[in-house]
Design an enzyme around this catalytic site. Structure first.
Site, PDB file in Angstrom:
ATOM      1  N   SER A  64     -30.298 -19.906 -45.428  1.00  9.91           N
ATOM      2  CA  SER A  64     -28.868 -19.881 -45.772  1.00  9.91           C
ATOM      3  C   SER A  64     -28.431 -18.658 -46.573  1.00  9.91           C
ATOM      4  CB  SER A  64     -28.495 -21.134 -46.544  1.00  9.91           C
ATOM      5  OG  SER A  64     -28.417 -22.207 -45.647  1.00  9.91           O
ATOM      6  N   LYS A  67     -25.960 -16.641 -44.851  1.00 15.91           N
ATOM      7  CA  LYS A  67     -24.543 -17.039 -44.767  1.00 15.91           C
ATOM      8  C   LYS A  67     -23.645 -16.065 -45.526  1.00 15.91           C
ATOM      9  CE  LYS A  67     -25.190 -22.066 -44.039  1.00 15.91           C
ATOM     10  NZ  LYS A  67     -26.586 -22.336 -43.789  1.00 15.91           N
ATOM     11  N   TYR A 189     -26.129 -18.774 -34.922  1.00 19.53           N
ATOM     12  CA  TYR A 189     -26.315 -19.305 -36.281  1.00 19.53           C
ATOM     13  C   TYR A 189     -27.817 -19.446 -36.620  1.00 19.53           C
ATOM     14  CZ  TYR A 189     -26.610 -22.803 -40.017  1.00 19.53           C
ATOM     15  OH  TYR A 189     -26.958 -23.465 -41.161  1.00 19.53           O
ATOM     16  N   TYR A 240     -24.583 -25.369 -53.141  1.00 21.17           N
ATOM     17  CA  TYR A 240     -24.167 -26.697 -52.667  1.00 21.17           C
ATOM     18  C   TYR A 240     -23.806 -27.601 -53.839  1.00 21.17           C
ATOM     19  CZ  TYR A 240     -26.953 -24.357 -49.170  1.00 21.17           C
ATOM     20  OH  TYR A 240     -27.481 -23.424 -48.349  1.00 21.17           O
ATOM     21  N   VAL A 258     -33.227 -22.615 -47.640  1.00 22.36           N
ATOM     22  CA  VAL A 258     -34.319 -23.597 -47.621  1.00 22.36           C
ATOM     23  C   VAL A 258     -35.695 -22.974 -47.338  1.00 22.36           C
ATOM     24  CG1 VAL A 258     -32.992 -25.706 -47.123  1.00 22.36           C
ATOM     25  CG2 VAL A 258     -33.824 -24.298 -45.225  1.00 22.36           C
TER      26      VAL A 258
HETATM   27  N1  GLN Z   1     -30.914 -23.189 -41.112  1.00 19.35           N
HETATM   28  C1  GLN Z   1     -30.787 -24.168 -42.159  1.00 19.35           C
HETATM   29  C2  GLN Z   1     -29.946 -25.343 -41.668  1.00 19.35           C
HETATM   30  O1  GLN Z   1     -29.009 -25.131 -40.981  1.00 19.35           O
HETATM   31  C3  GLN Z   1     -30.185 -23.541 -43.374  1.00 19.35           C
HETATM   32  C4  GLN Z   1     -30.034 -24.498 -44.543  1.00 19.35           C
HETATM   33  C5  GLN Z   1     -30.269 -23.869 -45.883  1.00 19.35           C
HETATM   34  O2  GLN Z   1     -30.946 -22.840 -46.023  1.00 19.35           O
HETATM   35  N2  GLN Z   1     -29.782 -24.520 -46.912  1.00 19.35           N
HETATM   36  O3  GLN Z   1     -30.192 -26.489 -41.961  1.00 19.35           O
END
Ligand code: GLN
Length: 304
Positions: A64, A67, A189, A240, A258
């Site tokens: 993420s 993002k 994505y 988050y 993650v």
């Molecule tokens: N690719 C992961 C997902 O979509 C990214 C989530 C994350 O890093 N928090 O679940």
């Protein structure tokens, strides 16, 4: 003069000695293979000096953290029209939460939760002929590092198990906030999430967020006001339902993934990245958060 290198060395020694390292993400099978004893930290200061310790040169799945990069590319291309498709409020919910999306008519709360990043991926597909190649080029250009690449095993692994992302994308599509097919949007994505980078490479790309939009080579990717907006979103939404806790303990805008990575920055001063694959219950790197709390406490600097 603060001895940054000494502080990073001590933080690394303490992290390596820690017995409770959190849990490695296993909902993406490929990520479950990563050794949770890894720990790296890298810091790039305002003069472009790099400090690093531990496994700072080893690449991992940035997940993420990507993002922020897809957001900055889309914001650069589309400008303020972007905010018609995605909001800028913290969600207070886990990264893959769905019910808010239903209640708010397919407009994701912010671009740093999965639903928001899926809309950003759709925006980039509209703007670019070859979004996967163009996004990779964007990251390679900012860092001046052509060796950065997607980890296609990780992307394929998530493609098989990303059920909640398929659910989110279909829900967004049902509200007409996706203009391209769900499969195409998620393929992009998942690839963006699979970018494989080290702490050292991450600080080189995130340097521009601490340097008013300019990379180390002084090329401007976003202007000062655009950087203000992205840093604000990182502060309010980068972790988050733990964004408050991160601001409280670390006091910097940042973003987690993650894969166990975290980047954070102090505008005008430095940008830092940590990697420790074990996560806490909120899906943020357990030791990475601890390390950054120690860093800002020991150097006595934060945005506050
Ligand atoms: N690719 C992961 C997902 O979509 C990214 C989530 C994350 O890093 N928090 O679940």
């Amino acid at each position: 003069m603060i001895a940054i290198q000494d502080i990073l060395d001590t933080i690394t020694k303490e992290a390596k000695a820690e017995s409770h390292k959190g849990k490695v993400a296993n909902y993406i099978p490929e990520l479950a293979k990563v050794d949770k004893n890894k720990f790296g930290i890298g810091l790039l200061d305002e003069h472009g000096r790099l400090f690093k310790a531990g496994d700072a040169e080893e690449r991992f799945s940035i997940q993420s953290i990507s993002k922020v990069l897809t957001l900055s590319m889309a914001f650069g291309l589309l400008g303020n029209d972007l905010w018609k498709r995605v909001d800028v409020e913290p969600s207070g919910d886990p990264f893959n939460h769905l019910s808010l999306l239903e209640m708010e008519n397919g407009i994701p709360r912010n671009p740093l939760i999965n639903a928001g990043a899926i809309v950003i991926a759709d925006v980039l597909i509209s703007q670019l002929k070859n979004p996967k190649e163009a996004f990779l080029e964007y990251v390679r250009n900012i860092t001046n590092d052509p060796s950065i690449a997607y980890d296609t095993h990780v992307a394929a692994s998530e493609q098989k198990t990303g059920f909640r992302n398929y659910a989110a994308a279909n829900l967004i599509k049902s509200f007409n906030n996706l203009h391209h097919p769900v499969e195409e949007v998620l393929d992009f994505y998942f690839h963006a999430c699979s970018l494989s980078m080290s702490c050292e490479q991450l600080v080189h790309v995130f340097y521009m967020f601490s340097n008013r939009g300019k990379c180390l080579r002084n090329h401007e990717y976003l202007n000062t006001n655009q950087i203000k907006r992205i840093n604000a979103i990182m502060l309010t939404s980068g972790f988050y339902d733990e964004a408050g806790e991160f601001a409280f303990k670390v006091g910097l805008p940042g973003k987690s993934g993650v894969g166990g990575g975290i980047v954070a920055l102090l505008p005008g001063k430095f940008c830092v990245a940590t990697w420790s694959p074990g996560l806490n219950e909120k899906g943020n790197s357990k030791l990475g958060m601890q390390a950054l709390e120690k860093l800002t406490t020991r150097i006595g600097l934060s945005i506050f």
